[in-house]
Enzyme design. Structure first.
Site, PDB file in Angstrom:
ATOM      1  N   ARG A   2       0.869  -1.176   0.000  1.00 43.68           N
ATOM      2  CA  ARG A   2       0.000   0.000   0.000  1.00 43.68           C
ATOM      3  C   ARG A   2       0.908   1.228   0.000  1.00 43.68           C
ATOM      4  O   ARG A   2       2.021   1.202   0.546  1.00 43.68           O
ATOM      5  CB  ARG A   2      -0.896   0.022   1.231  1.00 43.68           C
ATOM      6  N   LYS A  34      -2.857  -2.007   7.773  1.00 40.55           N
ATOM      7  CA  LYS A  34      -4.088  -1.575   8.410  1.00 40.55           C
ATOM      8  C   LYS A  34      -4.223  -2.213   9.791  1.00 40.55           C
ATOM      9  O   LYS A  34      -3.820  -3.353  10.001  1.00 40.55           O
ATOM     10  CB  LYS A  34      -5.290  -1.947   7.539  1.00 40.55           C
ATOM     11  N   HIS A  50      -2.174   1.908  -6.123  1.00 34.02           N
ATOM     12  CA  HIS A  50      -2.939   0.691  -5.867  1.00 34.02           C
ATOM     13  C   HIS A  50      -3.052  -0.171  -7.118  1.00 34.02           C
ATOM     14  O   HIS A  50      -3.266  -1.388  -7.020  1.00 34.02           O
ATOM     15  CB  HIS A  50      -4.329   1.045  -5.325  1.00 34.02           C
ATOM     16  N   ARG A  97      -0.355  -2.618  -6.830  1.00 34.90           N
ATOM     17  CA  ARG A  97      -0.693  -3.651  -5.836  1.00 34.90           C
ATOM     18  C   ARG A  97      -1.669  -4.660  -6.441  1.00 34.90           C
ATOM     19  O   ARG A  97      -1.485  -5.875  -6.293  1.00 34.90           O
ATOM     20  CB  ARG A  97      -1.272  -2.970  -4.598  1.00 34.90           C
ATOM     21  N   HIS A 130      -4.102  -8.942   4.070  1.00 37.99           N
ATOM     22  CA  HIS A 130      -5.551  -8.895   4.191  1.00 37.99           C
ATOM     23  C   HIS A 130      -5.993  -9.658   5.430  1.00 37.99           C
ATOM     24  O   HIS A 130      -5.545 -10.787   5.670  1.00 37.99           O
ATOM     25  CB  HIS A 130      -6.228  -9.520   2.968  1.00 37.99           C
ATOM     26  N   TYR A 142      -9.191 -11.051  -6.499  1.00 36.67           N
ATOM     27  CA  TYR A 142      -8.172 -11.237  -7.522  1.00 36.67           C
ATOM     28  C   TYR A 142      -8.367 -12.533  -8.296  1.00 36.67           C
ATOM     29  O   TYR A 142      -7.911 -12.650  -9.426  1.00 36.67           O
ATOM     30  CB  TYR A 142      -6.777 -11.171  -6.890  1.00 36.67           C
TER      31      TYR A 142
END
Length: 312
Positions: A152, A176, A258, A261, A284, A293
């Site tokens: 990110r 995150k 992004h 990514r 994630h 994806y």
């Protein structure tokens, strides 16, 4: 309790106790301040006056203003989190957010840049970095690392020198929820990053010292990626750089960091990587987030089939 005070207390809670990022907290603040302004316009100044009808009217007004469904869905989530917290704290008798519904956000497939096109774009950056311009060397290292490690942009600009293990070719990033993970990078990124750290970054700092460019600003001696004034490079600068890099490549959708990514994740799956491994790689929390994806890979396969198969 008045609305403004309750919002400040709630945001302090999600920041310190829930570990939300500053970006998320800022989004919550924007949503809830807008809600407080709407409530005030209806004569509601305290949390006791927040009810389901008011929340629905607030979302309806946002819809009438033409806000995107994703924005409205986020606003509903912000309001639900706030009212649930108010209820748990005993500040309201019932939680009006429990029954608050919002239009389901449309889930669009992320933009993926083809491997060949991305290789050509990275090669062009490498050619520009072949000279003596330290900023060009830095930009090449940024693009290579974003793609190699599927970072990110906030993770990239937050890197410190101690986070880079050049011998093992890994970087330690904080994602995150303040969760740390260690991700690898490959040989092309290693070459670009080593040259930046050994040649370009010292040149940037030397220029700052010689010309006093950081006068009045904050130096960032521990940051990996520096701006021309010696401070930690910002998210917007990286967005501009990557958008410029991808501007000549055909394809719809976002063209910022992004996209690199998304491309890295899809190329990993196309190459046979395990979905769980890609989840760990991307940081994630939920496997469901990573599964988008697999849909991208399926769509790419369908497109190739329609283009190449004689009986498609």
């Amino acid at each position: 309790m008045n609305l403004d005070r309750s919002i400040d207390d709630y945001l302090a809670h999600v920041r310190t106790e829930r570990g939300y990022s500053e970006h998320t907290v800022a989004a919550y603040r924007s949503d809830l301040v807008d809600l407080a302004g709407f409530a005030s316009g209806r004569g509601v100044e305290g949390v006791a006056g927040i009810d389901l009808a008011l929340l629905r009217d607030w979302l309806w007004t946002a819809t009438e203003r033409g806000l995107a469904r994703t924005t409205i869905a986020r606003r509903a989530a912000s309001a639900r989190g706030w009212t649930a917290w108010l209820h748990r704290r005993g500040l309201i008798a019932a939680d009006p957010g429990l029954r608050l519904k919002a239009p389901r956000a449309q889930r669009t497939l992320p933009r993926v840049v083809a491997e060949r096109a991305l290789a050509d774009a990275l090669a062009a950056l490498a050619d520009r970095a072949a000279g003596d311009d330290p900023v060009a060397v830095r930009d090449a290292a940024i693009a290579e690392l974003l793609y190699a490690s599927a970072l990110r942009v906030s993770e990239l600009v937050g890197l410190d020198l101690a986070d880079v293990d050049r011998r093992r070719r890994t970087v330690r990033v904080t994602g995150k929820g303040s969760k740390e993970r260690v991700v690898p990078y490959g040989a092309p990124a290693a070459r670009a990053l080593d040259r930046y750290l050994e040649v370009a970054r010292p040149a940037i700092l030397a220029g700052v010292a010689e010309h006093g460019k950081n006068a009045g600003g904050a130096a960032a001696p521990t940051a990996v990626f520096l701006g021309v004034r010696g401070g930690r490079l910002g998210v917007r600068s990286v967005h501009r750089q990557i958008a410029a890099m991808l501007s000549s490549i055909p394809g719809a959708g976002p063209s910022g960091p992004h996209a690199l990514r998304h491309s890295a994740a899809t190329h990993l799956l196309d190459g046979g990587a395990d979905l769980r491994a890609v989840q760990e790689f991307l940081g994630h929390a939920s496997l469901g987030t990573t599964q988008i994806y697999t849909h991208v890979s399926a769509e790419r396969l369908k497109q190739s089939y329609r283009t190449a198969h004689p009986r498609a």
